[in-house]
Design a protein around this motif. Structure first.
Motif, mmCIF file in Angstrom:
data_model
loop_
_atom_site.group_PDB
_atom_site.id
_atom_site.type_symbol
_atom_site.label_atom_id
_atom_site.label_comp_id
_atom_site.label_asym_id
_atom_site.label_seq_id
_atom_site.Cartn_x
_atom_site.Cartn_y
_atom_site.Cartn_z
ATOM 1 N N ILE A 42 -22.624 -25.917 -16.001
ATOM 2 C CA ILE A 42 -21.971 -24.610 -16.035
ATOM 3 C C ILE A 42 -22.441 -23.962 -17.330
ATOM 4 C CG2 ILE A 42 -19.789 -23.355 -16.101
ATOM 5 C CD1 ILE A 42 -18.456 -25.738 -14.743
ATOM 6 N N VAL B 150 -22.653 -21.394 -20.020
ATOM 7 C CA VAL B 150 -21.925 -20.261 -20.568
ATOM 8 C C VAL B 150 -22.812 -19.606 -21.625
ATOM 9 C CG1 VAL B 150 -19.839 -19.490 -21.764
ATOM 10 C CG2 VAL B 150 -19.729 -21.451 -20.194
ATOM 11 N N SER C 222 -20.942 -14.859 -20.429
ATOM 12 C CA SER C 222 -21.205 -14.858 -18.992
ATOM 13 C C SER C 222 -21.644 -16.246 -18.551
ATOM 14 C CB SER C 222 -22.283 -13.826 -18.657
ATOM 15 O OG SER C 222 -23.492 -14.160 -19.310
ATOM 16 N N LEU C 223 -21.666 -16.442 -17.240
ATOM 17 C CA LEU C 223 -22.156 -17.681 -16.653
ATOM 18 C C LEU C 223 -23.468 -17.395 -15.940
ATOM 19 C CD1 LEU C 223 -18.935 -19.164 -15.011
ATOM 20 C CD2 LEU C 223 -19.913 -19.671 -17.240
ATOM 21 N N LEU D 258 -25.913 -18.231 -12.987
ATOM 22 C CA LEU D 258 -25.919 -18.824 -11.650
ATOM 23 C C LEU D 258 -27.280 -18.614 -11.012
ATOM 24 C CD1 LEU D 258 -22.405 -17.646 -10.448
ATOM 25 C CD2 LEU D 258 -23.105 -19.998 -10.879
ATOM 26 N N PHE E 32 -24.931 -23.567 -9.234
ATOM 27 C CA PHE E 32 -25.248 -23.853 -10.627
ATOM 28 C C PHE E 32 -26.529 -24.670 -10.653
ATOM 29 C CE2 PHE E 32 -20.563 -23.564 -10.902
ATOM 30 C CZ PHE E 32 -20.464 -22.611 -11.908
ATOM 31 N N VAL F 195 -19.921 -28.548 -18.734
ATOM 32 C CA VAL F 195 -19.829 -27.224 -19.352
ATOM 33 C C VAL F 195 -20.667 -27.219 -20.622
ATOM 34 C CG1 VAL F 195 -18.293 -25.454 -20.294
ATOM 35 C CG2 VAL F 195 -17.489 -26.950 -18.441
ATOM 36 N N GLU G 25 -26.192 -13.337 -13.777
ATOM 37 C CA GLU G 25 -25.062 -13.679 -14.624
ATOM 38 C C GLU G 25 -23.795 -13.038 -14.083
ATOM 39 O OE1 GLU G 25 -25.700 -12.998 -18.848
ATOM 40 O OE2 GLU G 25 -27.860 -13.340 -18.561
ATOM 41 N N LEU H 252 -17.849 -14.025 -17.815
ATOM 42 C CA LEU H 252 -16.886 -15.118 -17.865
ATOM 43 C C LEU H 252 -15.468 -14.612 -17.604
ATOM 44 C CD1 LEU H 252 -16.400 -18.128 -18.353
ATOM 45 C CD2 LEU H 252 -16.219 -17.617 -20.795
ATOM 46 N N LEU I 189 -15.836 -22.970 -10.016
ATOM 47 C CA LEU I 189 -15.403 -21.806 -10.798
ATOM 48 C C LEU I 189 -13.876 -21.691 -10.804
ATOM 49 C CD1 LEU I 189 -18.029 -19.161 -9.661
ATOM 50 C CD2 LEU I 189 -17.892 -20.290 -11.902
#
Length: 176
Positions: A20, A22, A29-30, A32, A48, A100, A121, A124, A165
């Motif tokens: 994950i 970050v 943001s994450l 993906l 992910f 994470v 992205e 978050l 998520l």
């Protein structure tokens, strides 16, 4: 490192891990991926970076970092792993452990076109807002199964990725 809360037992023995990622910008943001539509399993789905553990992986952290390097060109030295979420069973027979990790802002990614169609992205804050999640319950193999989904921009995120998520949002809210 933040350890996950206890969760229901998983059934699968084959190990896998996802990262994950970050991204620590002004608005975290994450990262993906959208899996390649040419893949045999889960083509075109949002995911992910991650995959099955190799015999040579000394830990699931290493698995997640190796897979992120293979899929999106993420240098493992740029990731600060801060914890993990409880493992979940995937529909494809894996026990998947979400790892994470924090990434500095401004990294350049290079997706492996054989595995990843595109990168995007999600803020978050959007992911952590429990009001953005929807779910349905189905019966699979005579057992109830809750399937989560979340929309962001033109992206429909569902299944294992959305469950991860949703668990992240639940865990973060549990500490606030």
């Amino acid at each position: 490192m933040q350890l996950p809360p206890l969760a229901s037992a998983t059934q699968h023995q084959r190990q896998a891990a996802v990262l994950i990622p970050v991204i620590c910008g002004n608005e975290p943001s994450l990262l993906l991926t959208r899996r390649s539509s040419q893949l045999r399993k889960h083509p075109g789905q949002v995911a992910f970076p991650g995959g099955a553990a190799d015999e040579t992986d000394s830990s699931l952290n290493i698995t997640a970092l190796r897979e992120a390097y293979e899929e999106v060109g993420l240098n493992p030295d740029r990731v600060d792993i801060i914890g993990q979420l409880p493992p979940l069973d995937s529909i494809s027979g894996f026990q998947v452990t979400p790892i994470v990790g924090l990434l500095p802002d401004g990294l350049q990614f290079k997706q492996n076109k054989n595995e990843v169609e595109t990168l995007f992205e999600v803020p978050l804050g959007y992911v952590l807002n429990k009001d953005n999640y929807h779910s349905i319950e189905i019966i699979r193999r005579n057992k109830p199964l809750r399937i989560y989904f979340i929309y962001y921009a033109d992206n429909f995120i569902w299944g294992l990725t959305a469950s991860i998520l949703q668990r992240l949002a639940t865990q973060v809210h549990g500490f606030l």
